[in-house]
Design a protein around this motif. Structure first.
Motif, PDB file in Angstrom:
ATOM      1  N   GLU A 150     -10.640  -6.324  -3.778  1.00 32.92           N
ATOM      2  CA  GLU A 150      -9.618  -5.418  -3.270  1.00 32.92           C
ATOM      3  C   GLU A 150      -9.549  -4.163  -4.139  1.00 32.92           C
ATOM      4  O   GLU A 150      -9.328  -3.056  -3.641  1.00 32.92           O
ATOM      5  CB  GLU A 150      -8.263  -6.136  -3.264  1.00 32.92           C
ATOM      6  CG  GLU A 150      -7.239  -5.412  -2.432  1.00 32.92           C
ATOM      7  CD  GLU A 150      -5.953  -6.201  -2.247  1.00 32.92           C
ATOM      8  OE1 GLU A 150      -5.594  -6.996  -3.138  1.00 32.92           O
ATOM      9  OE2 GLU A 150      -5.313  -6.006  -1.208  1.00 32.92           O
ATOM     10  N   LEU A 190     -12.245  -1.840  -2.995  1.00 36.04           N
ATOM     11  CA  LEU A 190     -11.859  -1.183  -1.738  1.00 36.04           C
ATOM     12  C   LEU A 190     -10.904  -0.026  -2.040  1.00 36.04           C
ATOM     13  O   LEU A 190     -11.056   1.077  -1.507  1.00 36.04           O
ATOM     14  CB  LEU A 190     -11.200  -2.200  -0.802  1.00 36.04           C
ATOM     15  CG  LEU A 190     -10.803  -1.686   0.573  1.00 36.04           C
ATOM     16  CD1 LEU A 190     -12.025  -1.261   1.373  1.00 36.04           C
ATOM     17  CD2 LEU A 190     -10.009  -2.736   1.345  1.00 36.04           C
ATOM     18  N   ALA A 191      -9.949  -0.279  -2.938  1.00 36.14           N
ATOM     19  CA  ALA A 191      -8.994   0.773  -3.293  1.00 36.14           C
ATOM     20  C   ALA A 191      -9.693   1.930  -3.990  1.00 36.14           C
ATOM     21  O   ALA A 191      -9.365   3.100  -3.763  1.00 36.14           O
ATOM     22  CB  ALA A 191      -7.899   0.192  -4.192  1.00 36.14           C
ATOM     23  N   ARG A 215     -12.879   2.868  -3.546  1.00 39.55           N
ATOM     24  CA  ARG A 215     -13.660   3.632  -2.571  1.00 39.55           C
ATOM     25  C   ARG A 215     -12.734   4.444  -1.665  1.00 39.55           C
ATOM     26  O   ARG A 215     -13.018   5.603  -1.345  1.00 39.55           O
ATOM     27  CB  ARG A 215     -14.551   2.693  -1.757  1.00 39.55           C
ATOM     28  CG  ARG A 215     -15.758   2.220  -2.558  1.00 39.55           C
ATOM     29  CD  ARG A 215     -16.691   1.383  -1.708  1.00 39.55           C
ATOM     30  NE  ARG A 215     -16.067   0.122  -1.346  1.00 39.55           N
ATOM     31  CZ  ARG A 215     -16.270  -0.504  -0.187  1.00 39.55           C
ATOM     32  NH1 ARG A 215     -17.053   0.018   0.718  1.00 39.55           N
ATOM     33  NH2 ARG A 215     -15.675  -1.656   0.040  1.00 39.55           N
ATOM     34  N   ALA A 216     -11.608   3.842  -1.244  1.00 37.84           N
ATOM     35  CA  ALA A 216     -10.663   4.582  -0.401  1.00 37.84           C
ATOM     36  C   ALA A 216     -10.130   5.793  -1.168  1.00 37.84           C
ATOM     37  O   ALA A 216     -10.080   6.906  -0.635  1.00 37.84           O
ATOM     38  CB  ALA A 216      -9.516   3.665   0.027  1.00 37.84           C
ATOM     39  N   ALA A 268      -4.841   7.340   0.470  1.00 39.96           N
ATOM     40  CA  ALA A 268      -4.878   6.066  -0.242  1.00 39.96           C
ATOM     41  C   ALA A 268      -3.499   5.786  -0.856  1.00 39.96           C
ATOM     42  O   ALA A 268      -2.980   4.671  -0.753  1.00 39.96           O
ATOM     43  CB  ALA A 268      -5.955   6.086  -1.321  1.00 39.96           C
ATOM     44  N   ILE A 283      -1.542   2.261  -2.462  1.00 45.05           N
ATOM     45  CA  ILE A 283      -2.475   2.186  -3.586  1.00 45.05           C
ATOM     46  C   ILE A 283      -1.982   3.103  -4.705  1.00 45.05           C
ATOM     47  O   ILE A 283      -1.748   4.296  -4.466  1.00 45.05           O
ATOM     48  CB  ILE A 283      -3.897   2.597  -3.133  1.00 45.05           C
ATOM     49  CG1 ILE A 283      -4.406   1.600  -2.082  1.00 45.05           C
ATOM     50  CG2 ILE A 283      -4.857   2.675  -4.323  1.00 45.05           C
ATOM     51  CD1 ILE A 283      -5.681   2.021  -1.385  1.00 45.05           C
ATOM     52  N   ILE A 317      -5.713   3.685 -10.289  1.00 43.20           N
ATOM     53  CA  ILE A 317      -7.114   3.574  -9.858  1.00 43.20           C
ATOM     54  C   ILE A 317      -7.982   4.581 -10.620  1.00 43.20           C
ATOM     55  O   ILE A 317      -9.102   4.265 -11.037  1.00 43.20           O
ATOM     56  CB  ILE A 317      -7.221   3.805  -8.328  1.00 43.20           C
ATOM     57  CG1 ILE A 317      -6.502   2.690  -7.558  1.00 43.20           C
ATOM     58  CG2 ILE A 317      -8.677   3.918  -7.886  1.00 43.20           C
ATOM     59  CD1 ILE A 317      -7.132   1.336  -7.652  1.00 43.20           C
ATOM     60  N   HIS A 371       2.977   5.764  -3.252  1.00 41.28           N
ATOM     61  CA  HIS A 371       2.598   4.348  -3.110  1.00 41.28           C
ATOM     62  C   HIS A 371       3.812   3.416  -3.197  1.00 41.28           C
ATOM     63  O   HIS A 371       3.813   2.351  -2.600  1.00 41.28           O
ATOM     64  CB  HIS A 371       1.506   3.958  -4.111  1.00 41.28           C
ATOM     65  CG  HIS A 371       1.947   3.894  -5.536  1.00 41.28           C
ATOM     66  ND1 HIS A 371       1.955   4.989  -6.355  1.00 41.28           N
ATOM     67  CD2 HIS A 371       2.395   2.867  -6.285  1.00 41.28           C
ATOM     68  CE1 HIS A 371       2.390   4.629  -7.556  1.00 41.28           C
ATOM     69  NE2 HIS A 371       2.659   3.355  -7.535  1.00 41.28           N
ATOM     70  N   ARG A 412       5.129   0.818  -0.313  1.00 39.08           N
ATOM     71  CA  ARG A 412       5.440  -0.595  -0.551  1.00 39.08           C
ATOM     72  C   ARG A 412       6.829  -0.954  -0.064  1.00 39.08           C
ATOM     73  O   ARG A 412       7.123  -2.107   0.218  1.00 39.08           O
ATOM     74  CB  ARG A 412       5.308  -0.920  -2.040  1.00 39.08           C
ATOM     75  CG  ARG A 412       3.843  -0.963  -2.445  1.00 39.08           C
ATOM     76  CD  ARG A 412       3.670  -1.153  -3.932  1.00 39.08           C
ATOM     77  NE  ARG A 412       2.283  -0.843  -4.288  1.00 39.08           N
ATOM     78  CZ  ARG A 412       1.810  -0.891  -5.527  1.00 39.08           C
ATOM     79  NH1 ARG A 412       2.596  -1.230  -6.523  1.00 39.08           N
ATOM     80  NH2 ARG A 412       0.553  -0.595  -5.764  1.00 39.08           N
ATOM     81  N   PHE A 457     -10.804   6.702   6.446  1.00 39.38           N
ATOM     82  CA  PHE A 457     -11.775   6.803   5.356  1.00 39.38           C
ATOM     83  C   PHE A 457     -13.168   6.775   5.978  1.00 39.38           C
ATOM     84  O   PHE A 457     -13.607   5.726   6.461  1.00 39.38           O
ATOM     85  CB  PHE A 457     -11.588   5.657   4.366  1.00 39.38           C
ATOM     86  CG  PHE A 457     -10.221   5.631   3.742  1.00 39.38           C
ATOM     87  CD1 PHE A 457      -9.807   6.657   2.907  1.00 39.38           C
ATOM     88  CD2 PHE A 457      -9.341   4.593   4.005  1.00 39.38           C
ATOM     89  CE1 PHE A 457      -8.551   6.645   2.331  1.00 39.38           C
ATOM     90  CE2 PHE A 457      -8.075   4.570   3.436  1.00 39.38           C
ATOM     91  CZ  PHE A 457      -7.675   5.597   2.602  1.00 39.38           C
ATOM     92  N   LEU A 472     -15.838   4.049   4.915  1.00 44.18           N
ATOM     93  CA  LEU A 472     -15.497   2.630   4.958  1.00 44.18           C
ATOM     94  C   LEU A 472     -15.690   2.160   6.399  1.00 44.18           C
ATOM     95  O   LEU A 472     -15.577   2.954   7.333  1.00 44.18           O
ATOM     96  CB  LEU A 472     -14.036   2.389   4.546  1.00 44.18           C
ATOM     97  CG  LEU A 472     -13.608   2.804   3.139  1.00 44.18           C
ATOM     98  CD1 LEU A 472     -12.167   2.350   2.887  1.00 44.18           C
ATOM     99  CD2 LEU A 472     -14.514   2.203   2.089  1.00 44.18           C
ATOM    100  N   THR A 507      -7.344  -1.577   4.047  1.00 44.77           N
ATOM    101  CA  THR A 507      -6.635  -0.735   3.082  1.00 44.77           C
ATOM    102  C   THR A 507      -5.140  -0.723   3.398  1.00 44.77           C
ATOM    103  O   THR A 507      -4.317  -0.550   2.502  1.00 44.77           O
ATOM    104  CB  THR A 507      -7.132   0.732   3.082  1.00 44.77           C
ATOM    105  OG1 THR A 507      -6.970   1.270   4.394  1.00 44.77           O
ATOM    106  CG2 THR A 507      -8.580   0.845   2.655  1.00 44.77           C
ATOM    107  N   TYR A 528      -3.349  -3.366   1.397  1.00 45.80           N
ATOM    108  CA  TYR A 528      -3.567  -3.359  -0.050  1.00 45.80           C
ATOM    109  C   TYR A 528      -2.358  -3.936  -0.783  1.00 45.80           C
ATOM    110  O   TYR A 528      -1.218  -3.513  -0.558  1.00 45.80           O
ATOM    111  CB  TYR A 528      -3.840  -1.937  -0.541  1.00 45.80           C
ATOM    112  CG  TYR A 528      -4.031  -1.863  -2.033  1.00 45.80           C
ATOM    113  CD1 TYR A 528      -5.230  -2.250  -2.607  1.00 45.80           C
ATOM    114  CD2 TYR A 528      -2.995  -1.446  -2.861  1.00 45.80           C
ATOM    115  CE1 TYR A 528      -5.405  -2.206  -3.971  1.00 45.80           C
ATOM    116  CE2 TYR A 528      -3.162  -1.405  -4.237  1.00 45.80           C
ATOM    117  CZ  TYR A 528      -4.377  -1.781  -4.784  1.00 45.80           C
ATOM    118  OH  TYR A 528      -4.544  -1.749  -6.144  1.00 45.80           O
ATOM    119  N   ARG A 584      -2.277  -8.915   0.596  1.00 46.99           N
ATOM    120  CA  ARG A 584      -3.106  -9.976   1.182  1.00 46.99           C
ATOM    121  C   ARG A 584      -2.538 -11.361   0.910  1.00 46.99           C
ATOM    122  O   ARG A 584      -2.621 -12.244   1.742  1.00 46.99           O
ATOM    123  CB  ARG A 584      -4.528  -9.896   0.612  1.00 46.99           C
ATOM    124  CG  ARG A 584      -5.319  -8.745   1.177  1.00 46.99           C
ATOM    125  CD  ARG A 584      -6.779  -8.870   0.781  1.00 46.99           C
ATOM    126  NE  ARG A 584      -7.450  -7.580   0.896  1.00 46.99           N
ATOM    127  CZ  ARG A 584      -8.724  -7.383   0.571  1.00 46.99           C
ATOM    128  NH1 ARG A 584      -9.444  -8.382   0.101  1.00 46.99           N
ATOM    129  NH2 ARG A 584      -9.264  -6.195   0.696  1.00 46.99           N
TER     130      ARG A 584
END
Lengths: 287, 236
Positions: free
Chosen positions: A162, A165-166, A168-169, A177, A182, A187, B72, B76, B89, B92, B100, B103, B106
């Motif tokens: 994960e 993925l974060a 790359r995003a 992102a 994120i 990151i 962010h 949340r 993206f 991706l 994403t 994020y 999960r």
């Protein structure tokens, strides 16, 4: 034939070391769009810290992680205190700051550890590996194993977790992102940590391979790795790795084996000019 | 009140783009902000999401001030954005783009059931799950952007110019989905749109934004009959 094989094996090792330095640079460019020239100074710092700890403890198993940790701290500090405040300016402003950092860190190394070349007399507890007519020296085996291990770890993190993925995003659209929950500033720091630790490993390997550690050892890699991320495709880590390995092999075979009358360090720039003329997006870049 | 903005001011450099705008969204509502290009609609949504900082005023989400929080953290707390021009993206895959949206969630989410819900709403995304997002058409990218924002089951969905660049038949379909989500799934939506007719037809209430100031507000039905609005935005 033996000479050719030996040179080929050396060329792959040089290419692998380029790949370790360049992948960190490509990661940083990917996420901040900054040419992190000071990355090469982190690599030199990694060699010095590794050598210092190795002299104190006599153990590479201790020296490598300590050097990775120190380089990560310095890398993240550069990101937080130099690049982040400069992001609102045009890209040449952080680039100039980065060049200043490269020179500054070189001078600090010179003041702290003298301008002379230090030997890196590391004992590697591996037996030479016979390979047909030639023999792989312990340092070659180490360079191969470490590089493959580090690149495999980078690939795993980037495609199977994960966090990857974060990362790359974030490198494709930092604001979006962030709007997905994120924590992009975290990151970015993780990216600098990964890149700087990889550079530290490269510094130590180069120090042992050539048995040389000196303050300006980052100067040639500083511009050569810039050429390599252009050849690979700006921001593409697989492209940077591919370009690095190809360059390592061509340098060794064309100059060292075929004796083409060119300075060794010119090849990277010939490749860069060729790529810019015929494939400006780079080997594995987009657009 | 789910979302409230009080006297919101936003500037780009020295130029103020939003001059003291106040609006609110109740739980379960679908609210539109309509206005011409350049009126500041996208700026307002990006400020609510935390992508652009505000220069003055305050934003409250579930009666707590969020004006200074980074985006962010707002995400949340349950605010999600469908950005202008989708901004998926590109490198991706479709599946990774959707992930994403989950994020950090999960472990606390039933991922397979959430995915099958998303794929039921947008079947084309299931077909293309393994393709890179940059290979999708404009309409498919727009659906992917909605899916990415929706998969976490947000409390508030911000939708920015979803009709832009889409064929009329797709615009109709996307608005149908948004209306369905609001009515049947009880999703609260704040929509900004140039396409006033389409957005008013599914909204409860609406605000009309003119060069950074709210000029009219009221029930969507009333606004549709308002002669000034009809003349300026509905082409009648």
């Amino acid at each position: 034939m033996e000479l050719f094989l030996e040179q080929l094996l050396n060329g792959i090792a040089i290419g692998f070391i380029y790949a370790l330095i360049t992948s960190g640079l490509a990661l940083v460019y990917g996420i901040l769009r900054i040419l992190h020239v000071a990355h090469a100074a982190i690599y030199a710092l990694g060699a010095y810290v590794g050598l210092g700890v190795y002299i104190l403890t006599g153990s590479l198993i201790v020296a490598i992680p300590v050097s990775m940790a120190v380089c990560s701290l310095v890398g993240v500090a550069i990101e937080k205190f130099v690049y982040f405040p400069l992001l609102k300016y045009p890209p040449y402003v952080p680039l100039i700051a980065s060049i200043a950092l490269l020179i500054g860190i070189e001078e600090i190394l010179r003041l702290a550890a003298s301008p002379y070349i230090h030997a890196f007399p590391a004992e590697i507890p591996i037996d030479p590996v016979p390979l047909g007519p030639v023999t792989l020296s312990p340092i070659l085996v180490t360079v191969y194993l470490v590089t493959v291990g580090v690149l495999a770890a980078l690939w795993f993190i980037s495609t199977r977790t994960e966090l990857g993925l974060a990362m790359r995003a974030s490198s494709q659209d930092l604001h979006i992102a962030g709007s997905l929950g994120i924590n992009t500033s975290r990151i970015i720091s993780i990216t600098f940590t990964i890149g700087s630790s990889t550079a530290a490993i490269a510094g130590i390997l180069v120090g042992i391979y050539f048995n040389q550690v000196y303050p300006t050892m980052g100067a040639v890699p500083a511009y050569k790795t810039l050429a390599l991320i252009v050849v690979g495709g700006l921001g593409s880590v697989p492209g940077a790795v591919l370009a690095s390995v190809l360059l390592g092999i061509s340098e060794t075979l064309l100059i060292g084996y075929a004796h083409i009358p060119l300075p060794r360090d010119a090849l990277a720039f010939i490749a860069m000019i060729a790529v810019l003329m015929w494939r400006p997006q780079g080997l594995l870049g987009r657009r | 009140m789910l979302l409230e903005a009080r006297d919101l001011r936003v500037s780009y450099g020295d130029v103020e783009a939003v001059h003291g705008v106040s609006f609110h969204v109740e739980e379960g509502e679908l609210v539109s902000i309509i206005g011409a290009n350049g009126a500041g609609k996208t700026t307002i949504l990006n400020t609510v999401m935390g992508i652009i900082p505000s220069r003055g005023g305050s934003i409250y989400f579930r009666d707590t001030e969020i004006t200074a929080l980074p985006s962010h953290i707002r995400a949340r707390q349950g605010i999600r954005l469908v950005p202008e021009r989708a901004r998926v993206f590109p490198l991706l895959t479709v599946f990774e783009n959707i992930m994403t949206g989950l994020y950090g969630l999960r472990k606390s989410t039933d991922v397979p059931s959430r995915l099958s819900w998303i794929y039921e709403l947008f079947p084309v995304l299931k077909e293309r799950a393994k393709q890179l997002a940059q290979t999708l058409s404009g309409g498919e990218q727009q659906q992917l952007a909605i899916a990415r924002a929706l998969v976490s089951q947000p409390r508030l969905l911000l939708v920015d110019e979803v009709s832009m660049g889409l064929m009329p038949i797709l615009v109709e379909k996307v608005f149908e989905v948004l209306g369905y989500l609001n009515k049947e799934e009880n999703l609260t939506i704040l929509l900004v749109e140039q396409n006033a007719l389409a957005s008013l037809s599914i909204s409860h209430r609406a605000y009309v934004l003119e060069t950074g100031t709210i000029s009219i507000e009221g029930d969507a039905g009333t606004l549709r009959e308002d002669p000034g609005v009809r003349k300026a935005y509905l082409g009648a």
